[in-house]
Enzyme design. Structure first.
Site, mmCIF file in Angstrom:
data_model
loop_
_atom_site.group_PDB
_atom_site.id
_atom_site.type_symbol
_atom_site.label_atom_id
_atom_site.label_comp_id
_atom_site.label_asym_id
_atom_site.label_seq_id
_atom_site.Cartn_x
_atom_site.Cartn_y
_atom_site.Cartn_z
ATOM 1 N N GLY A 1 0.759 -1.243 0.000
ATOM 2 C CA GLY A 1 0.000 0.000 0.000
ATOM 3 C C GLY A 1 0.785 1.286 0.000
ATOM 4 O O GLY A 1 0.199 2.361 -0.154
ATOM 5 N N GLU B 1 3.831 -6.710 1.758
ATOM 6 C CA GLU B 1 3.316 -7.077 0.424
ATOM 7 C C GLU B 1 3.298 -5.882 -0.516
ATOM 8 O O GLU B 1 2.259 -5.549 -1.090
ATOM 9 C CB GLU B 1 1.875 -7.608 0.552
ATOM 10 C CG GLU B 1 1.672 -8.758 1.502
ATOM 11 C CD GLU B 1 0.173 -9.052 1.749
ATOM 12 O OE1 GLU B 1 -0.686 -8.267 1.310
ATOM 13 O OE2 GLU B 1 -0.117 -10.065 2.386
ATOM 14 N N PRO B 2 4.425 -5.213 -0.721
ATOM 15 C CA PRO B 2 4.403 -4.023 -1.582
ATOM 16 C C PRO B 2 4.316 -4.380 -3.055
ATOM 17 O O PRO B 2 4.886 -5.381 -3.498
ATOM 18 C CB PRO B 2 5.747 -3.360 -1.276
ATOM 19 C CG PRO B 2 6.639 -4.500 -0.898
ATOM 20 C CD PRO B 2 5.774 -5.516 -0.216
ATOM 21 N N GLY B 3 3.596 -3.593 -3.802
ATOM 22 C CA GLY B 3 3.530 -3.774 -5.250
ATOM 23 C C GLY B 3 3.939 -2.496 -5.947
ATOM 24 O O GLY B 3 5.035 -2.362 -6.490
ATOM 25 N N ARG C 1 -6.114 3.114 -15.675
ATOM 26 C CA ARG C 1 -6.127 3.886 -14.427
ATOM 27 C C ARG C 1 -6.755 5.281 -14.562
ATOM 28 O O ARG C 1 -7.533 5.691 -13.699
ATOM 29 C CB ARG C 1 -4.725 3.978 -13.821
ATOM 30 C CG ARG C 1 -4.103 2.597 -13.514
ATOM 31 C CD ARG C 1 -2.855 2.675 -12.648
ATOM 32 N NE ARG C 1 -3.169 3.054 -11.299
ATOM 33 C CZ ARG C 1 -3.011 4.251 -10.795
ATOM 34 N NH1 ARG C 1 -2.470 5.207 -11.534
ATOM 35 N NH2 ARG C 1 -3.362 4.525 -9.566
ATOM 36 N N TYR D 1 -9.915 5.450 -12.154
ATOM 37 C CA TYR D 1 -9.707 6.153 -10.877
ATOM 38 C C TYR D 1 -9.485 7.643 -11.063
ATOM 39 O O TYR D 1 -9.094 8.318 -10.124
ATOM 40 C CB TYR D 1 -8.472 5.611 -10.153
ATOM 41 C CG TYR D 1 -8.350 4.117 -10.091
ATOM 42 C CD1 TYR D 1 -9.218 3.352 -9.309
ATOM 43 C CD2 TYR D 1 -7.333 3.459 -10.778
ATOM 44 C CE1 TYR D 1 -9.079 1.979 -9.238
ATOM 45 C CE2 TYR D 1 -7.193 2.078 -10.711
ATOM 46 C CZ TYR D 1 -8.069 1.354 -9.940
ATOM 47 O OH TYR D 1 -7.927 -0.003 -9.865
ATOM 48 N N CYS E 1 -13.944 3.549 -28.322
ATOM 49 C CA CYS E 1 -15.229 4.243 -28.491
ATOM 50 C C CYS E 1 -15.930 4.484 -27.159
ATOM 51 O O CYS E 1 -16.983 3.895 -26.883
ATOM 52 C CB CYS E 1 -16.113 3.411 -29.400
ATOM 53 S SG CYS E 1 -15.264 3.051 -30.927
ATOM 54 N N GLU E 2 -15.325 5.293 -26.318
ATOM 55 C CA GLU E 2 -15.921 5.688 -25.041
ATOM 56 C C GLU E 2 -15.370 7.055 -24.699
ATOM 57 O O GLU E 2 -14.160 7.290 -24.863
ATOM 58 C CB GLU E 2 -15.487 4.739 -23.912
ATOM 59 C CG GLU E 2 -15.872 3.319 -24.094
ATOM 60 C CD GLU E 2 -16.509 2.719 -22.844
ATOM 61 O OE1 GLU E 2 -16.916 3.467 -21.941
ATOM 62 O OE2 GLU E 2 -16.592 1.489 -22.815
ATOM 63 N N TYR F 1 -0.038 -1.809 -12.160
ATOM 64 C CA TYR F 1 -1.447 -1.836 -12.552
ATOM 65 C C TYR F 1 -1.659 -1.228 -13.941
ATOM 66 O O TYR F 1 -2.685 -0.628 -14.214
ATOM 67 C CB TYR F 1 -2.308 -1.136 -11.483
ATOM 68 C CG TYR F 1 -2.040 -1.687 -10.097
ATOM 69 C CD1 TYR F 1 -2.440 -2.967 -9.764
ATOM 70 C CD2 TYR F 1 -1.330 -0.949 -9.139
ATOM 71 C CE1 TYR F 1 -2.171 -3.497 -8.508
ATOM 72 C CE2 TYR F 1 -1.055 -1.482 -7.878
ATOM 73 C CZ TYR F 1 -1.483 -2.751 -7.576
ATOM 74 O OH TYR F 1 -1.203 -3.281 -6.341
HETATM 75 N N1 LLP Z 1 -1.655 -6.966 -0.704
HETATM 76 C C1 LLP Z 1 -2.962 -7.068 -0.979
HETATM 77 C C2 LLP Z 1 -3.769 -8.034 -0.244
HETATM 78 C C3 LLP Z 1 -3.535 -6.250 -1.971
HETATM 79 O O1 LLP Z 1 -4.838 -6.345 -2.222
HETATM 80 C C4 LLP Z 1 -2.729 -5.323 -2.671
HETATM 81 C C5 LLP Z 1 -3.293 -4.465 -3.705
HETATM 82 C C6 LLP Z 1 -1.358 -5.268 -2.357
HETATM 83 C C7 LLP Z 1 -0.857 -6.088 -1.364
HETATM 84 C C8 LLP Z 1 -0.408 -4.337 -3.059
HETATM 85 O O2 LLP Z 1 -0.734 -3.006 -2.860
HETATM 86 P P1 LLP Z 1 0.276 -1.872 -3.392
HETATM 87 O O3 LLP Z 1 1.557 -1.988 -2.586
HETATM 88 O O4 LLP Z 1 0.525 -2.100 -4.819
HETATM 89 O O5 LLP Z 1 -0.446 -0.610 -3.121
HETATM 90 N N2 LLP Z 1 -5.516 -1.143 -9.437
HETATM 91 C C9 LLP Z 1 -5.311 -0.129 -8.422
HETATM 92 C C10 LLP Z 1 -4.622 -0.681 -7.197
HETATM 93 C C11 LLP Z 1 -5.327 -1.881 -6.607
HETATM 94 C C12 LLP Z 1 -4.622 -2.461 -5.429
HETATM 95 C C13 LLP Z 1 -5.183 -3.781 -5.083
HETATM 96 N N3 LLP Z 1 -4.532 -4.456 -3.993
HETATM 97 C C14 LLP Z 1 -4.543 1.031 -9.033
HETATM 98 O O6 LLP Z 1 -4.268 0.981 -10.223
HETATM 99 O O7 LLP Z 1 -4.275 2.005 -8.362
#
Ligand code: LLP
Length: 419
Positions: free
Chosen positions: A239, A273-275, A312, A316, A343-344, A372
């Site tokens: 997050g 759990e960083p993404g 995105r 969002y 077409c949107e 994402y």
């Molecule tokens: N762990 C869990 C259980 C999650 O659901 C997520 C993201 C993460 C870790 C990783 O979160 P991060 O570090 O990337 O913030 N599609 C959206 C973001 C959706 C996030 C979903 N869950 C966007 O494009 O902003």
């Protein structure tokens, strides 16, 4: 921080001019910097130095096998939310024993595959899921390592679609219900209670919501210990946000220091759990201007990337910086909408955006698209998904070719049915 930089005014990915990649691969194309991914992973890993920890990269952010393989080689574990993500990690040579399986609705076959792969734990999100995992584990004759994902009811102050730790969101187990479920899990012959988990949302800019959530979770951990249930790990979720325009997100160092100060003395192994923070600014979407058109004083720049390639902005209202790849310092600025061919009216990459005057045929870079971006791409309007390229120094490789048009319908069947 990223490794997209200008050399003589021309935008490059590390040492490779983007124009060179566009010429060879075409557009739209996602381009990822290995140096940036590597640096971001190390920054997070370092931020938790001093406490035993595992970074479990959230595969959903960017799941190309080359990216997963790179992170696996750097020592990362993985946060999975589907059988597909598990199989991707395995195909990339990642270590499933360093993977946590999250997600609000795991099917029996996904649970069974995760157990067979020997995942570190399943993050349970409901009483029903606990019973399901117990049933599958019993049938397999194994003891499933489990952790409860609790919902600490904390406002992460982010877009409502990506806030997950509020009472009203579908995620996790309400704190008041968690204790009874821990007792139930601890009493089962087919479950092994290993940890506790919370993930409160995405693109979180301050550390305060993380601290509030972790503090609540640790209160529960202490209560459980008193009750004789000792946990091995705390999963603090992902997050952490990034800078898309002028945000000033907490740094990994500040985030890590906060996590460490809270868990100090608990003896818990920390999982994160960083993404987005690892891959977000490590990727861009390269696109070409198809043309320009004007309605009264409104100027549209029509590009060959659309909402199916990067959803995105449409979904969002997300901001992504857009820059011409060619030198542009001497150009006049113009306020434009950057739109795709879909077409949107929701098909835009930027609205009312001041951009240097751009020309038909030139390349634009849509920044901050590593997280994402490709993973949310679709085939809407029967558009093949973009190619993906990984760059390291002066080297680059196509890590996923552009989807062939025929691939869009190759599995379809023209069934001509009677009544
Ligand atoms: N762990 C869990 C259980 C999650 O659901 C997520 C993201 C993460 C870790 C990783 O979160 P991060 O570090 O990337 O913030 N599609 C959206 C973001 C959706 C996030 C979903 N869950 C966007 O494009 O902003």
């Amino acid at each position: 921080m990223n490794d997209f930089k200008r050399v003589n005014g021309e935008l490059c990915a590390e040492d490779v001019p983007l124009a060179q990649i566009a010429q060879a691969v075409g557009t739209p194309t996602y381009i990822y910097s290995q140096a940036t991914i590597t640096r971001h992973f190390h920054a997070l890993d370092q931020a938790l130095a001093g406490v035993p920890h595992t970074i479990c990269y959230a595969v959903k952010a960017c799941s190309n096998l080359a990216v997963l393989s790179l992170l696996g080689r750097l020592g990362s574990g993985f946060d999975l939310v589907s059988l597909g993500e598990l199989r991707r990690v395995q195909a990339a040579g990642g270590d499933a024993r360093k993977a946590v399986f999250s997600g609000v609705g795991k099917r029996d076959d996904e649970i069974a595959a995760a157990l067979a792969a020997g995942v570190l734990c399943l993050n349970l999100e409901s009483a029903g899921e606990l019973a399901r995992v117990e049933r599958v584990a019993r049938a397999m004759g194994v003891r499933a390592p489990v952790s409860l994902r609790v919902n600490p009811d904390v406002d992460p102050k982010t877009h409502k679609y990506i806030a997950t730790g509020l009472r009203e969101s579908k995620f996790g187990i309400a704190m008041p219900d968690a204790r009874a479920l821990y007792f139930q899990a601890a009493a089962s012959d087919y479950l092994r209670v290993v940890g506790i988990d919370c993930h409160i949302g995405s693109q979180i800019l301050e550390v305060a919501p993380f601290a509030e959530a972790i503090a609540k979770v640790l209160e529960l951990v202490a209560d459980l210990r008193t009750d004789g249930i000792t946990l091995e790990h705390i999963d603090v979720g992902g997050g952490l946000g990034i800078c898309y325009s002028d945000e000033t997100p907490a740094t990994p160092e500040v985030w890590g220091a906060t996590v460490k100060s809270l868990v100090a003395g608990t003896g818990l192994h920390v999982i994160a759990e960083p993404g987005r923070v690892i891959v977000g600014n490590a990727g861009l979407l390269l696109t070409r201007v198809i043309g320009k058109k004007q309605h009264d004083d409104k100027v549209f720049v029509i590009v060959d990337a659309a909402m199916n390639d990067l959803v995105r902005p449409a979904l969002y209202d997300a901001y992504h910086a857009i820059e011409p790849v060619a030198p542009h310092a001497d150009r006049a600025m113009q306020t434009v909408d950057v739109v795709g061919p879909v077409c949107e009216s929701g098909d835009f990459l930027a609205l009312d955006r001041p951009l240097p005057d751009v020309h038909e045929g030139e390349l634009l870079a849509v920044l901050g698209a590593g997280a994402y971006g490709m993973t949310m791409a679709s085939n809407y309007n029967s558009r093949p998904r973009p190619a993906e390229v990984l760059v390291s120094g002066a080297q680059w490789a196509v890590v996923r070719p552009r989807e062939a048009l025929e691939a869009l319908w190759q599995d379809e069947v023209v069934a001509v049915l009677g009544d």
